[in-house]
Design an enzyme around this catalytic site. Structure first.
Site, PDB file in Angstrom:
ATOM      1  N   ASP A 140       0.803  -1.282  -0.152  1.00  0.00           N
ATOM      2  CA  ASP A 140       0.009  -0.011   0.136  1.00  0.00           C
ATOM      3  C   ASP A 140       0.941   1.371   0.101  1.00  0.00           C
ATOM      4  O   ASP A 140       0.531   2.220  -0.846  1.00  0.00           O
ATOM      5  CB  ASP A 140      -0.819  -0.171   1.111  1.00  0.00           C
ATOM      6  CG  ASP A 140      -1.647   1.134   1.409  1.00  0.00           C
ATOM      7  OD1 ASP A 140      -2.996   1.293   0.979  1.00  0.00           O
ATOM      8  OD2 ASP A 140      -1.020   2.240   1.931  1.00  0.00           O
ATOM      9  N   VAL A 168      -5.376   2.377  -0.042  1.00  0.00           N
ATOM     10  CA  VAL A 168      -5.151   1.597  -1.261  1.00  0.00           C
ATOM     11  C   VAL A 168      -5.548   0.509  -1.157  1.00  0.00           C
ATOM     12  O   VAL A 168      -6.357  -0.405  -1.884  1.00  0.00           O
ATOM     13  CB  VAL A 168      -3.785   1.828  -2.091  1.00  0.00           C
ATOM     14  CG1 VAL A 168      -3.672   0.895  -3.168  1.00  0.00           C
ATOM     15  CG2 VAL A 168      -3.315   3.180  -2.392  1.00  0.00           C
ATOM     16  N   ASP A 169      -4.983  -0.438  -0.066  1.00  0.00           N
ATOM     17  CA  ASP A 169      -5.527  -1.661   0.221  1.00  0.00           C
ATOM     18  C   ASP A 169      -7.104  -1.803   0.313  1.00  0.00           C
ATOM     19  O   ASP A 169      -7.737  -2.673   0.019  1.00  0.00           O
ATOM     20  CB  ASP A 169      -4.978  -2.235   1.438  1.00  0.00           C
ATOM     21  CG  ASP A 169      -3.639  -2.619   1.252  1.00  0.00           C
ATOM     22  OD1 ASP A 169      -3.326  -3.163   0.029  1.00  0.00           O
ATOM     23  OD2 ASP A 169      -2.662  -2.803   2.069  1.00  0.00           O
ATOM     24  N   VAL A 170      -7.712  -0.948   1.052  1.00  0.00           N
ATOM     25  CA  VAL A 170      -9.167  -0.682   1.153  1.00  0.00           C
ATOM     26  C   VAL A 170      -9.947  -0.637  -0.037  1.00  0.00           C
ATOM     27  O   VAL A 170     -10.842  -1.165  -0.257  1.00  0.00           O
ATOM     28  CB  VAL A 170      -9.409   0.271   2.102  1.00  0.00           C
ATOM     29  CG1 VAL A 170     -11.143   0.369   2.257  1.00  0.00           C
ATOM     30  CG2 VAL A 170      -8.976  -0.132   3.872  1.00  0.00           C
ATOM     31  N   GLY A 173      -9.473  -3.675  -2.209  1.00  0.00           N
ATOM     32  CA  GLY A 173     -10.547  -4.572  -1.632  1.00  0.00           C
ATOM     33  C   GLY A 173     -12.045  -4.323  -1.991  1.00  0.00           C
ATOM     34  O   GLY A 173     -12.811  -5.404  -2.495  1.00  0.00           O
TER      35      GLY A 173
END
Length: 394
Positions: A140, A168-170, A173
């Site tokens: 991220d 960015v990960d969120v 996802g």
């Protein structure tokens, strides 16, 4: 009552945040999610802390509820065979290994789709499965830097800054969750599954939205505006007599109301401030004048005035204040659940409020291999494999 995705089975070979966050949402919506880890537990977030509660990390708990867990050694033929047999029983498989890893395991899309033509196969990588950077690992923080997100976050004094969470990960996802549900919906018509190639880099660049569009149109690099907005004024933080708050004036009518509240009705007719483009052009002088006014009274006073005059605003709350917020409590955004080793755990609730098939808190974030016996016994009953007793890792 079954959840909205109560007829969907998900095999989750992902770890850390983007993939687990996606599958947690699917689980919240009722899907049956099986989390696959190496023997002993291979999700790195199990060790990311403090804080820990009875050696269970808060980080891991944040993205892994509503799942069952199995441990499988993918370095053995027996482990690969178990995954393939679980795939036959699944609607979705998701992984976030580096590009090519699943193919080396013999678990690539081409092979698994032969076993289950209806399979929705979601691959999350740092940079995607095509292009010159496809083999690079992605994290991220690195993607925030490379995507331009950091270049537009911060002030001229601070320089580029990352988001306070792994945004960015969120986002990745969420995109994966959307893509999976779209593929499942299309499957109802075609009867066929498909592969999703989701990358952190693509997701981050898509999140540039208006700032990215501004650059594509003007080819001018955006300024570091801190808590201000590139296209709207006044839309930023202001210091008050006892703290700080946000004013978010989105149109000229709201600006006229704000002028009344701060005792500057003449600003509404001033040719420098009459329209939003005028205010953007004269940002510095307007913001400076407003700041002097806001410093004369407490945040609570200005919040009441803004609410009474329908001016969008809000205080900058600490997490302690957020958890105590009556609106969030009314929306059931903080939940308590029993965990077999950590005891009572508190977690953030789901923002998805469905009227007929509400989100349910069915399963605690599982311990490594917690459901080995249950899942392998089910496979054995289907005459697909032999069972392993207890929680012995496979």
């Amino acid at each position: 009552m079954a959840g909205a995705l109560g007829n969907i089975r998900v095999l989750d070979l992902s770890r850390v945040l983007a993939g687990p966050y996606c599958t947690m949402i699917l689980g919240d919506l009722g899907a049956e999610v099986v989390k696959v880890e190496a023997p002993g537990g291979s999700d790195e977030t199990r060790k990311w802390g403090p804080p820990f509660k009875e050696e269970v990390s808060a980080y891991y708990l944040s993205a892994n509820r509503n799942k069952k867990a199995i441990t499988v050694d993918l370095k053995t033929p027996e482990g690969i065979e178990i995954i393939k047999k679980l795939v036959i029983e699944s609607d979705v498989i998701i992984n976030n290994f580096k590009t090519g890893t699943m193919d080396r395991f013999g678990l690539g899309y081409d092979e698994l789709s032969q076993l289950n033509p209806k399979l929705v196969y979601c691959s999350i990588t740092g940079f995607g499965e095509t292009g010159p950077d496809r083999d690079l690992p992605g994290y991220d923080f690195i993607i925030q830097a490379m995507s331009g997100l950091m270049s537009i976050t911060g002030t001229t004094d601070s320089g580029p800054q990352k988001s306070g969470v792994a945004i960015v990960d969120v986002l990745t996802g969420l995109y994966a969750c959307i893509g999976i549900q779209a593929a499942l919906q299309e499957r109802f018509q075609s009867g066929k599954g498909q592969k999703l190639d989701i990358s952190l880099y693509d997701s981050a660049v898509s999140a540039l939205v208006n700032i990215g569009s501004n650059y594509l149109m003007s080819e001018k690099a955006p300024m570091l505006l801190g808590n201000a907005h590139a296209n709207i004024v006044p839309y930023q933080t202001f210091k008050t007599l006892d703290g700080e708050m946000v004013i978010a004036v989105g149109n000229d009518h709201q600006f006229q109301a704000l002028c009344h509240v701060v005792g500057k009705p003449e600003y509404a007719a001033d040719e420098r401030y009459r329209t939003n483009p005028d205010r953007v052009a004269h940002r510095d002088e307007l913001v400076s004048s407003l700041q002097k006014v806001f410093l004369t009274k407490e945040t609570a006073y200005w919040q009441k005035q803004c609410r009474d005059n329908t001016i969008p605003s809000g205080p900058i709350q600490s997490l302690e204040e957020v958890v105590q917020d009556k609106q969030l409590q009314a929306r059931e955004m903080f939940l308590t659940q029993d965990h077999p080793t950590a005891g009572k755990i508190r977690m953030i609730g789901s923002p998805l409020k469905l009227s007929r098939t509400p989100v349910q808190l069915k399963y605690h974030p599982p311990t490594p291999g917690e459901h080995n016996e249950e899942i392998l016994n089910l496979l054995a009953q289907k005459q697909l494999t032999t069972t392993s007793k207890g929680e012995k890792a496979i």
